[in-house]
Design an enzyme around this catalytic site. Structure first.
Site, short mmCIF file in Angstrom:
data_model
loop_
_atom_site.label_atom_id
_atom_site.label_comp_id
_atom_site.label_asym_id
_atom_site.label_seq_id
_atom_site.Cartn_x
_atom_site.Cartn_y
_atom_site.Cartn_z
N ASP A 68 10.11 3.56 5.13
CA ASP A 68 10.35 3.67 3.69
C ASP A 68 9.72 4.93 3.10
O ASP A 68 8.98 5.65 3.78
CB ASP A 68 9.83 2.41 2.96
CG ASP A 68 8.54 1.86 3.59
OD1 ASP A 68 7.81 2.65 4.21
OD2 ASP A 68 8.29 0.66 3.47
N ASN A 137 2.86 -10.46 -0.14
CA ASN A 137 3.97 -11.31 -0.59
C ASN A 137 5.03 -11.50 0.50
O ASN A 137 6.12 -12.01 0.22
CB ASN A 137 4.61 -10.73 -1.86
CG ASN A 137 5.24 -9.36 -1.63
OD1 ASN A 137 5.28 -8.87 -0.49
ND2 ASN A 137 5.74 -8.74 -2.69
N HIS A 139 6.59 -9.11 2.24
CA HIS A 139 7.61 -8.07 2.44
C HIS A 139 7.42 -7.34 3.77
O HIS A 139 6.31 -7.22 4.27
CB HIS A 139 7.65 -7.09 1.25
CG HIS A 139 6.51 -6.15 1.12
ND1 HIS A 139 6.05 -5.67 -0.09
CD2 HIS A 139 5.72 -5.54 2.06
CE1 HIS A 139 5.05 -4.82 0.11
NE2 HIS A 139 4.84 -4.73 1.40
N GLU A 144 11.24 -6.56 -0.79
CA GLU A 144 10.46 -7.52 -1.56
C GLU A 144 11.13 -8.90 -1.53
O GLU A 144 12.31 -9.02 -1.13
CB GLU A 144 10.35 -7.02 -3.01
CG GLU A 144 9.66 -5.65 -3.15
CD GLU A 144 8.14 -5.69 -2.95
OE1 GLU A 144 7.65 -6.50 -2.15
OE2 GLU A 144 7.45 -4.87 -3.59
C1 F6R Z 1 4.98 0.46 4.45
C2 F6R Z 1 5.46 -0.87 4.77
C3 F6R Z 1 4.87 -2.05 4.07
C4 F6R Z 1 3.43 -2.28 4.49
C5 F6R Z 1 2.85 -3.45 3.72
C6 F6R Z 1 1.42 -3.74 4.10
O1 F6R Z 1 5.68 1.41 5.24
O2 F6R Z 1 6.31 -1.00 5.55
O3 F6R Z 1 5.61 -3.20 4.40
O4 F6R Z 1 3.37 -2.54 5.87
O5 F6R Z 1 2.92 -3.19 2.35
O6 F6R Z 1 0.62 -2.68 3.67
P1 F6R Z 1 -0.88 -2.56 4.16
O7 F6R Z 1 -0.82 -2.42 5.62
O8 F6R Z 1 -1.39 -1.33 3.50
O9 F6R Z 1 -1.55 -3.80 3.74
#
Ligand code: F6R
Length: 266
Positions: A68, A137, A139, A144
């Protein structure tokens, strides 16, 4: 889903790297990696970089696709995923920068960005090994809750929860971009193998929902239950709400030799 419970975050990194390296060895030097940003995979990336530095892992012919990117953040902004990937992956993994791809979050080209990214992934032959984190959450990527489980790369609006969680990278919630472009859940599910890493009690609810809960777009990561080759590597804190903890530990302790990793979970 394979579930590996480790004593702490460092061990998650060691096991995560060992698992990814084993999958890469199966595929060969032209492996196509799928890479997540955020904090969760950093320990895994650190261990993988050590394997590259010691010559045990050669990624010089590999390709990589980020999950992303934020919309409207200049690529040279230190928190853009273009910059983050260059810093945490491209350089330490000694990847060829020409083979490292991140979705195009430039607002002037968003109408075609999703299709262009999907075409690049297809042209590379698809992702072999996808590394994932998970949001509090549930995702995956920035898909989301209520994202279509068959979605493709497209623009999404970040939830207030994700904006709050990611404010630590930007100094305040107001500085966090509101939109992103993310691989879809359908795109992610086409990876041949998936390795999700999660640590800390803030992830416990999501981890329990995606491993042991019902398949639902309210917890997007639960879609991994449909993947034939998905592994979740988590620490004790993230495993805190699981019901079958002892079973997962028993499975790992009794893996057949050909599935074993040369690293202990403790
Ligand atoms: C970002 C992504 C998100 C993160 C998620 C957890 O490229 O794919 O799904 O893996 O937001 O973020 P952290 O690891 O910072 O808790």
């Amino acid at each position: 889903m394979e579930v590996i419970i480790c004593s702490n975050e460092t061990k998650v990194g060691e096991i995560g790297a060992a698992k990814v390296a084993k999958l890469v060895a199966e595929i060969g030097s032209h492996v196509v990696l799928g890479i997540a940003t955020g904090s969760s995979p950093l320990a895994t990336y650190h261990c993988l970089a050590n394997l590259v530095a010691s010559g045990e892992l050669d990624l010089s012919m590999a390709s990589a696709f980020a999950l992303d990117e934020y919309v409207g953040l200049p690529v040279d902004h230190p928190e853009s995923y273009h910059a983050t990937i260059a810093r945490t992956i491209t350089e330490p993994f000694r990847l060829n920068p020409a083979r490292v791809h991140v979705p195009d979050g430039d607002p002037s080209r968003l109408d075609t960005a999703g299709q262009r990214y999907e075409a690049q992934i297809s042209a590379a032959g698809g992702v072999d090994v996808q590394i994932l984190g998970v949001g509090a959450n549930g995702h995956i990527g920035f898909n989301e809750p209520t994202s279509s489980l068959t979605s493709r790369t497209r623009v999404k609006t970040l939830t207030p929860r994700t904006i709050t969680d990611n404010a630590r990278f930007f100094g305040s919630t107001t500085a966090v971009p509101r939109h992103c472009i993310t691989q879809g859940i359908g795109t992610i599910m086409e990876a041949r193998a998936i390795v999700l890493v999660a640590t800390g009690e803030l992830k416990a609810a999501a981890v329990s929902a995606i491993i042991e809960g019902a398949l639902t777009s309210m917890w997007p990561g639960s879609v991994l239950q449909l993947h034939p080759r998905a592994t979740c590597i988590i620490d004790e804190a993230a495993a805190g709400s699981l019901k079958l903890t002892n079973y997962y530990k028993q499975v790992y302790a009794n893996l057949p030799d050909w599935q074993r990793l040369a690293v202990d979970t403790n």
